[in-house]
Design an enzyme around this catalytic site. Structure first.
Site, mmCIF file in Angstrom:
data_model
loop_
_atom_site.group_PDB
_atom_site.id
_atom_site.type_symbol
_atom_site.label_atom_id
_atom_site.label_comp_id
_atom_site.label_asym_id
_atom_site.label_seq_id
_atom_site.Cartn_x
_atom_site.Cartn_y
_atom_site.Cartn_z
ATOM 1 N N GLU A 1 -8.902 -5.588 -4.044
ATOM 2 C CA GLU A 1 -8.386 -4.333 -3.497
ATOM 3 C C GLU A 1 -9.484 -3.305 -3.231
ATOM 4 O OE1 GLU A 1 -5.222 -3.797 -2.859
ATOM 5 O OE2 GLU A 1 -3.939 -4.738 -4.371
ATOM 6 N N SER B 1 0.844 -1.191 0.000
ATOM 7 C CA SER B 1 0.000 0.000 0.000
ATOM 8 C C SER B 1 0.883 1.246 0.000
ATOM 9 C CB SER B 1 -0.956 -0.040 1.195
ATOM 10 O OG SER B 1 -1.968 0.922 1.062
ATOM 11 N N HIS C 1 -7.545 -5.757 0.177
ATOM 12 C CA HIS C 1 -6.318 -4.957 0.241
ATOM 13 C C HIS C 1 -5.496 -5.367 1.462
ATOM 14 C CE1 HIS C 1 -3.825 -1.427 -0.519
ATOM 15 N NE2 HIS C 1 -4.006 -1.002 0.721
#
Length: 525
Positions: free
Chosen positions: A334, A214, A431
């Site tokens: 995600e 991320s 995610h």
């Protein structure tokens, strides 16, 4: 006259003394600033809370990180340091050790005894949108990877306004005439510390791999593009990151800003605090700078001409970057985390407004429909716009202008039912869900019921990541072949229960999104 029993007793004491000294030796190392004592458990010695820069407080707030001062005696490195100042999301385990403006610390895990004395080094950069996150999150600690004869380091950096505030007065006082990006300067300072000191922990300063997820993945891409990070690492892994979007986008997610715009925003922000000078700003309680997750300007990245010389797309297109072997990838689910509060009834209207001449094709590929269909399209469009495209464009540009290999992946392992899957209303690979596989922490939380397939997949991913850290190539004995990406075959490794290579997923959508970004770059410039 000495008796046999006395000799036996004294021999035992001598042996215990020798063992104690050996254990102490294994746990205590000397770095350039002094002695550090770690702790050993299950064959792994850890050193937690090692300072790599002076505390960025007082006059050092919004200054480049300064070299840490020497200490006397032995530094007890047996617990994590506080996280950077951030919104309180203790439920994520980020703040188990508190938070503080004094946050520039790193952690190291190493095998207690290894036949090698120059081990590959993996340096973890945590995620959290440049707003939240810490090195102490349980699923990303390094003890399991260290069992593979790897030295693992995790580094902290300043977050939010304390890490990324740009302001004209800050630029004026800077010898480089820039401001913002202090969090990246922290990461670079940590890498310099590692270069100087990692041999004391049996690490090889000539074999360092940075990896992050991320915002940590975005950080990896920035470090790969920054001249300030040249020669500080030798390989890179970006998980669900990348920072190739155009700078200066209006009303877009997580975009870069040019320095002038970032300074203007910083000036407005600091005036809103009622301050009239930098001295006033530096005297405020650091808690004043803790925003919210919805503050889109809290951790903005700045094209400042110094840390980040230009947009990453432009730098890579011209071949101006740190050309090292890379692994890049993202997960299939995600987007679900990022559309939790999105209005699905506005999806079609917002898409037509946002994607300009590419909107109709986007809606054809990511169609509106009933509530479930629309939500799925929203998630997949978000995934491909902000993650899948980043993977694709990085792989494509580096293949075109570089010489180092690129290995791409797509993680789509269905996730076990948990509080997270209930939150995102999907068992797709959400995610960050690949982190627990890469760190071999599937047994960390008993509330997550991972299957034997999950455990086999985790073992394979650990082997791929460790092979890459060791050799710059993830392939190895007993593993399905992971081909390097090229523009002709566009192959990726698809990680699920039947992991194998395949064609880059969702290419029609991603190529349409690429056209959107080409349009945005021409429109903004």
């Amino acid at each position: 006259m000495k008796t046999k029993s006395n000799l036996t007793w004294k021999t035992a004491i001598l042996l215990l003394s020798i063992i104690f000294r050996l254990q102490t030796s294994a746990q205590t190392v000397r770095v350039e600033n002094g002695l550090i004592k770690g702790t050993t458990e299950d064959g792994i010695t850890s050193f937690k809370g090692i300072p790599f820069a002076e505390p960025p407080i007082g006059e050092l707030r919004w200054k480049p990180p300064q070299p840490v001062k020497n200490w006397e005696g032995v530094l007890e490195a047996n617990k994590f340091a506080p996280a950077s100042m951030q919104p309180n999301l203790a439920v994520l385990g980020y703040l188990n050790y508190g938070m503080s403006e004094d946050c520039l610390y790193l952690n190291i895990w190493k095998p207690e005894n290894s036949p090698e004395k120059k081990l590959p080094v993996l340096v973890w950069i945590h995620g959290g949108g440049f707003i939240v996150g810490s090195t102490s999150q349980a699923i990303t600690t390094g003890e399991q990877l260290a069992k593979k004869d790897i030295v693992v380091v995790s580094i902290a950096y300043r977050l939010g306004k304390l890490g990324f505030l740009a302001h004209p007065e800050l630029s004026a006082e800077s010898e480089n005439h820039t401001s913002g990006n202090y969090g990246f300067l922290d990461q670079i300072a940590a890498l310099k510390w590692i270069q100087k000191n990692i041999e004391a922990f049996d690490g090889d300063p000539d074999n360092i791999t940075i990896f992050g997820e991320s915002a940590g993945g975005q950080s990896v891409s920035v470090l790969c593009a920054s001249p300030l990070a040249k020669n500080l690492f030798h390989k890179a892994i970006c998980m669900s990151g990348g920072a190739f979007m155009p700078a200066g986008l209006k009303n877009d997610f997580d975009s870069f800003k040019y320095l002038e715009d970032a300074e203007s925003d910083g000036l407005k922000y600091t005036k809103s605090l009622g301050t009239n000078s930098l001295a006033d700003l530096r005297n405020l309680d650091p808690q004043k700078f803790v925003g919210t997750l919805n503050d889109s300007t809290a951790g903005i990245l700045v094209v400042d001409g110094y840390v980040i010389p230009d947009e990453l797309y432009s730098l890579y297109d011209k071949g101006i970057y740190n050309d090292v072997p890379v692994i890049i990838g993202n997960t299939s689910g995600e987007g679900y985390l990022f559309i939790l509060t999105a209005n699905d009834s506005e999806y079609e209207k917002n898409t037509l407004k946002h994607y300009g001449p590419n909107a109709n094709k986007i809606l054809e590929l990511y169609p509106a429909g009933d509530k479930e269909t629309t939500r799925k399209s929203m998630s997949e469009l978000f995934r491909d716009t902000y993650f899948g495209w980043q993977t694709y464009i990085w792989a494509t540009l580096q293949t075109k202008t570089g010489i180092s290999p690129v290995y791409a992946y797509y993680f789509n392992q269905s996730q076990p039912a948990s509080a997270v899957t209930m939150l995102v209303k999907s068992q797709d690979a959400y995610h960050g869900s690949d982190c627990v596989y890469v760190f071999d922490h599937l047994d960390q939380d008993p509330n997550f019921k991972y299957s034997d397939d999950d455990k086999n997949l985790s073992k394979a991913m650990v082997d791929y990541w460790v092979n890459f850290a060791r050799y710059g190539n993830p392939n190895g004995e007993g593993l399905p072949q992971w081909p390097a990406f090229n523009t002709e075959n566009q192959k990726v490794m698809i990680f699920n229960s039947n992991y194998s290579s395949g064609i880059f997923p969702n290419l029609d959508g991603i190529k349409t999104i690429d056209k959107y970004y080409i349009w945005k770059r021409s429109k903004e410039n």
